[in-house]
Design a protein around this motif. Structure first.
Motif, short mmCIF file in Angstrom:
data_model
loop_
_atom_site.label_atom_id
_atom_site.label_comp_id
_atom_site.label_asym_id
_atom_site.label_seq_id
_atom_site.Cartn_x
_atom_site.Cartn_y
_atom_site.Cartn_z
N HIS A 52 0.82 -1.22 0.00
CA HIS A 52 0.00 0.00 0.00
C HIS A 52 0.85 1.27 0.00
O HIS A 52 0.43 2.30 -0.52
CB HIS A 52 -0.96 -0.03 1.19
N ARG A 53 2.06 1.19 0.57
CA ARG A 53 2.97 2.33 0.51
C ARG A 53 3.33 2.63 -0.95
O ARG A 53 3.29 3.77 -1.39
CB ARG A 53 4.23 2.03 1.32
N GLU A 54 3.64 1.57 -1.71
CA GLU A 54 3.99 1.75 -3.12
C GLU A 54 2.80 2.27 -3.93
O GLU A 54 2.99 3.09 -4.83
CB GLU A 54 4.53 0.45 -3.69
N ILE A 55 1.61 1.80 -3.61
CA ILE A 55 0.41 2.29 -4.30
C ILE A 55 0.22 3.77 -4.03
O ILE A 55 -0.05 4.56 -4.94
CB ILE A 55 -0.84 1.48 -3.88
N ALA A 56 0.38 4.17 -2.77
CA ALA A 56 0.21 5.58 -2.40
C ALA A 56 1.24 6.45 -3.12
O ALA A 56 0.90 7.51 -3.66
CB ALA A 56 0.32 5.76 -0.89
N LYS A 94 2.87 5.78 -5.91
CA LYS A 94 2.57 5.78 -7.35
C LYS A 94 1.42 6.73 -7.65
O LYS A 94 1.46 7.50 -8.62
CB LYS A 94 2.24 4.37 -7.81
N ASN A 95 0.37 6.70 -6.84
CA ASN A 95 -0.77 7.59 -7.05
C ASN A 95 -0.38 9.06 -6.90
O ASN A 95 -0.83 9.91 -7.67
CB ASN A 95 -1.91 7.25 -6.09
N LEU A 96 0.46 9.35 -5.91
CA LEU A 96 0.91 10.73 -5.72
C LEU A 96 1.79 11.18 -6.89
O LEU A 96 1.72 12.34 -7.32
CB LEU A 96 1.66 10.87 -4.39
N GLU A 97 2.62 10.28 -7.40
CA GLU A 97 3.44 10.62 -8.57
C GLU A 97 2.56 10.91 -9.78
O GLU A 97 2.83 11.82 -10.55
CB GLU A 97 4.40 9.48 -8.89
N ALA A 135 -0.55 11.99 -9.63
CA ALA A 135 -1.30 13.22 -9.37
C ALA A 135 -0.44 14.47 -9.50
O ALA A 135 -0.89 15.48 -10.05
CB ALA A 135 -1.91 13.17 -7.97
N PHE A 136 0.79 14.42 -9.01
CA PHE A 136 1.62 15.62 -8.98
C PHE A 136 2.64 15.69 -10.11
O PHE A 136 3.21 16.76 -10.35
CB PHE A 136 2.34 15.74 -7.63
N GLY A 137 2.88 14.58 -10.79
CA GLY A 137 3.79 14.59 -11.92
C GLY A 137 5.14 15.19 -11.58
O GLY A 137 5.83 14.73 -10.69
N LYS A 138 5.47 16.24 -12.27
CA LYS A 138 6.78 16.89 -12.09
C LYS A 138 6.72 18.03 -11.08
O LYS A 138 7.72 18.69 -10.84
CB LYS A 138 7.27 17.44 -13.43
N GLU A 139 5.55 18.28 -10.49
CA GLU A 139 5.43 19.40 -9.54
C GLU A 139 6.21 19.16 -8.26
O GLU A 139 6.71 20.11 -7.65
CB GLU A 139 3.96 19.63 -9.17
N LYS A 140 6.29 17.92 -7.82
CA LYS A 140 6.99 17.59 -6.58
C LYS A 140 8.08 16.57 -6.86
O LYS A 140 7.93 15.70 -7.70
CB LYS A 140 6.00 17.01 -5.56
N ASP A 141 9.18 16.71 -6.12
CA ASP A 141 10.25 15.72 -6.28
C ASP A 141 9.94 14.47 -5.47
O ASP A 141 8.96 14.41 -4.73
CB ASP A 141 11.61 16.31 -5.92
N SER A 142 10.76 13.46 -5.61
CA SER A 142 10.48 12.17 -4.98
C SER A 142 10.47 12.25 -3.45
O SER A 142 9.71 11.54 -2.80
CB SER A 142 11.47 11.11 -5.46
N ALA A 143 11.31 13.12 -2.88
CA ALA A 143 11.33 13.25 -1.42
C ALA A 143 10.02 13.84 -0.90
O ALA A 143 9.49 13.38 0.12
CB ALA A 143 12.50 14.13 -0.99
N ILE A 200 7.10 13.64 -2.36
CA ILE A 200 6.05 12.63 -2.56
C ILE A 200 6.14 11.56 -1.47
O ILE A 200 5.12 11.15 -0.91
CB ILE A 200 6.15 12.02 -3.97
N TYR A 201 7.34 11.14 -1.14
CA TYR A 201 7.53 10.15 -0.08
C TYR A 201 7.01 10.68 1.25
O TYR A 201 6.30 9.99 1.98
CB TYR A 201 9.01 9.78 0.01
N ASN A 202 7.37 11.93 1.58
CA ASN A 202 6.91 12.54 2.83
C ASN A 202 5.40 12.71 2.86
O ASN A 202 4.77 12.51 3.90
CB ASN A 202 7.60 13.89 3.05
N THR A 203 4.81 13.06 1.73
CA THR A 203 3.36 13.20 1.66
C THR A 203 2.68 11.86 1.88
O THR A 203 1.69 11.77 2.61
CB THR A 203 2.95 13.80 0.30
N ALA A 204 3.22 10.81 1.27
CA ALA A 204 2.65 9.48 1.46
C ALA A 204 2.73 9.06 2.93
O ALA A 204 1.78 8.51 3.49
CB ALA A 204 3.37 8.47 0.57
#
Length: 71
Positions: A35-39, A41-44, A46-54, A56-60
């Motif tokens: 479920h962490r990976e699903i979250a 992936k969904n945030l990526e 939704a946000f595309g290039k607006e947010k970096d991977s860090a 997105i990870y923190n948001t998840a």
């Protein structure tokens, strides 16, 4: 009978601080890889290039914490 048990349980859980719920959410985040990976992936998606991977990870992680606090 069940109603009184649920009411008592709900009251007891209501006394627990939100920090305990946050802890449960963090625990779920680190142990539930699927479920962490699903979250993430969904945030990526939704946000595309607006947010970096860090970010997105923190948001998840915060999503899981909020879920834990709402138990």
């Amino acid at each position: 009978m069940y109603f009184s048990i649920l009411k008592t349980l709900g009251f007891t859980v209501g006394l627990l601080p939100l920090s305990f719920g946050r802890f449960l959410g963090k625990l779920a985040f680190y142990t539930d890889k699927r479920h962490r990976e699903i979250a993430i992936k969904n945030l990526e998606t939704a946000f595309g290039k607006e947010k970096d991977s860090a970010e997105i990870y923190n948001t998840a992680q915060r999503v899981f914490e909020n879920l834990g606090m709402n138990l």
